[in-house]
Design an enzyme around this catalytic site. Sequence first.
Site, PDB file in Angstrom:
ATOM      1  CG  ASN A   1      38.818  36.836  29.875  1.00  0.00           C
ATOM      2  OD1 ASN A   1      38.309  35.956  29.188  1.00  0.00           O
ATOM      3  ND2 ASN A   1      38.968  36.734  31.182  1.00  0.00           N
TER       4      ASN A   1
ATOM      5  CE  LYS B   1      36.765  39.746  32.734  1.00  0.00           C
ATOM      6  NZ  LYS B   1      37.374  40.967  33.254  1.00  0.00           N
TER       7      LYS B   1
ATOM      8  CD  GLU C   1      42.685  46.011  36.305  1.00  0.00           C
ATOM      9  OE1 GLU C   1      42.951  45.815  37.513  1.00  0.00           O
ATOM     10  OE2 GLU C   1      42.242  45.147  35.556  1.00  0.00           O
TER      11      GLU C   1
ATOM     12  CG  ASP D   1      38.179  45.524  37.136  1.00  0.00           C
ATOM     13  OD1 ASP D   1      38.687  44.455  36.729  1.00  0.00           O
ATOM     14  OD2 ASP D   1      38.570  46.091  38.171  1.00  0.00           O
ATOM     15  CB  SER D   2      34.341  41.155  37.266  1.00  0.00           C
ATOM     16  OG  SER D   2      33.480  41.477  36.208  1.00  0.00           O
TER      17      SER D   2
ATOM     18  CG  ASP E   1      33.895  31.974  36.364  1.00  0.00           C
ATOM     19  OD1 ASP E   1      33.691  32.964  37.104  1.00  0.00           O
ATOM     20  OD2 ASP E   1      33.737  32.014  35.122  1.00  0.00           O
TER      21      ASP E   1
ATOM     22  CE  LYS F   1      30.619  33.532  34.412  1.00  0.00           C
ATOM     23  NZ  LYS F   1      32.028  33.708  34.050  1.00  0.00           N
TER      24      LYS F   1
ATOM     25  CG  HIS G   1      29.527  39.217  37.906  1.00  0.00           C
ATOM     26  ND1 HIS G   1      29.501  37.838  37.801  1.00  0.00           N
ATOM     27  CD2 HIS G   1      30.778  39.582  37.572  1.00  0.00           C
ATOM     28  CE1 HIS G   1      30.697  37.403  37.432  1.00  0.00           C
ATOM     29  NE2 HIS G   1      31.488  38.441  37.286  1.00  0.00           N
ATOM     30  NE  ARG G   2      32.623  39.725  32.597  1.00  0.00           N
ATOM     31  CZ  ARG G   2      32.904  38.653  33.346  1.00  0.00           C
ATOM     32  NH1 ARG G   2      32.288  37.514  33.155  1.00  0.00           N
ATOM     33  NH2 ARG G   2      33.815  38.735  34.297  1.00  0.00           N
TER      34      ARG G   2
END
Length: 185
Positions: free
Chosen positions: A13, A16, A40, A69-70, A147, A167, A172-173
């Site tokens: 990604n 990310k 995963e 991983d989110s 998002d 952002k 969280h990231r």
Amino acid sequence: MSKKEEIKIVTGNKRKFEELNEIAKEYNLKLSMIDLPKFEIQADTLEEVVRHAASVIYTMLHEPIILEDSGLFIESLNGFPGPYTKFAKQTIDINGILKLMTNIENRKAYFKTALAYVDEYEIKIFTGEVHGKISYEAKGDKGFGFDPIFIPDGCEKTFAELNIQEKNQYSHRSRAFRKFLEYYL
């Protein structure tokens, strides 16, 4: 390679990667992206997912890496989609989540990231969370995943309406990555 030279991020990604790279610049760190499948497993926690994936990828590359991983956890849906967020995005997508939320007043939700760092000595897990709510409609085109329907507490816009710097003030990231950087540096 010694610490502090370059950090390898395993993700397919690009967005990310860009979010993490923006933070790394603040610390004068160089990130590089390795586009490999995450292997995963289906598990009940994000921590289990990243711990397994990190150990598998480390045995392939034999060099320090980070992967994350989110998940989106919606209170009125008993934490769904949680660790199954990627699957929910691929199957029911944003409109499916909004449909599940029809006539539900409790819109509370949170995003959580579990970030794994692995080297020859250990696997360390760092987590970050951001609380907020699910919007009534999708807004914005800057984000990815869910998002467009997540509004963080203290903000009037969805993640997808914010630029990367905005952002990262909430995300969280960003929180998990900053915890990793405190450890790493």
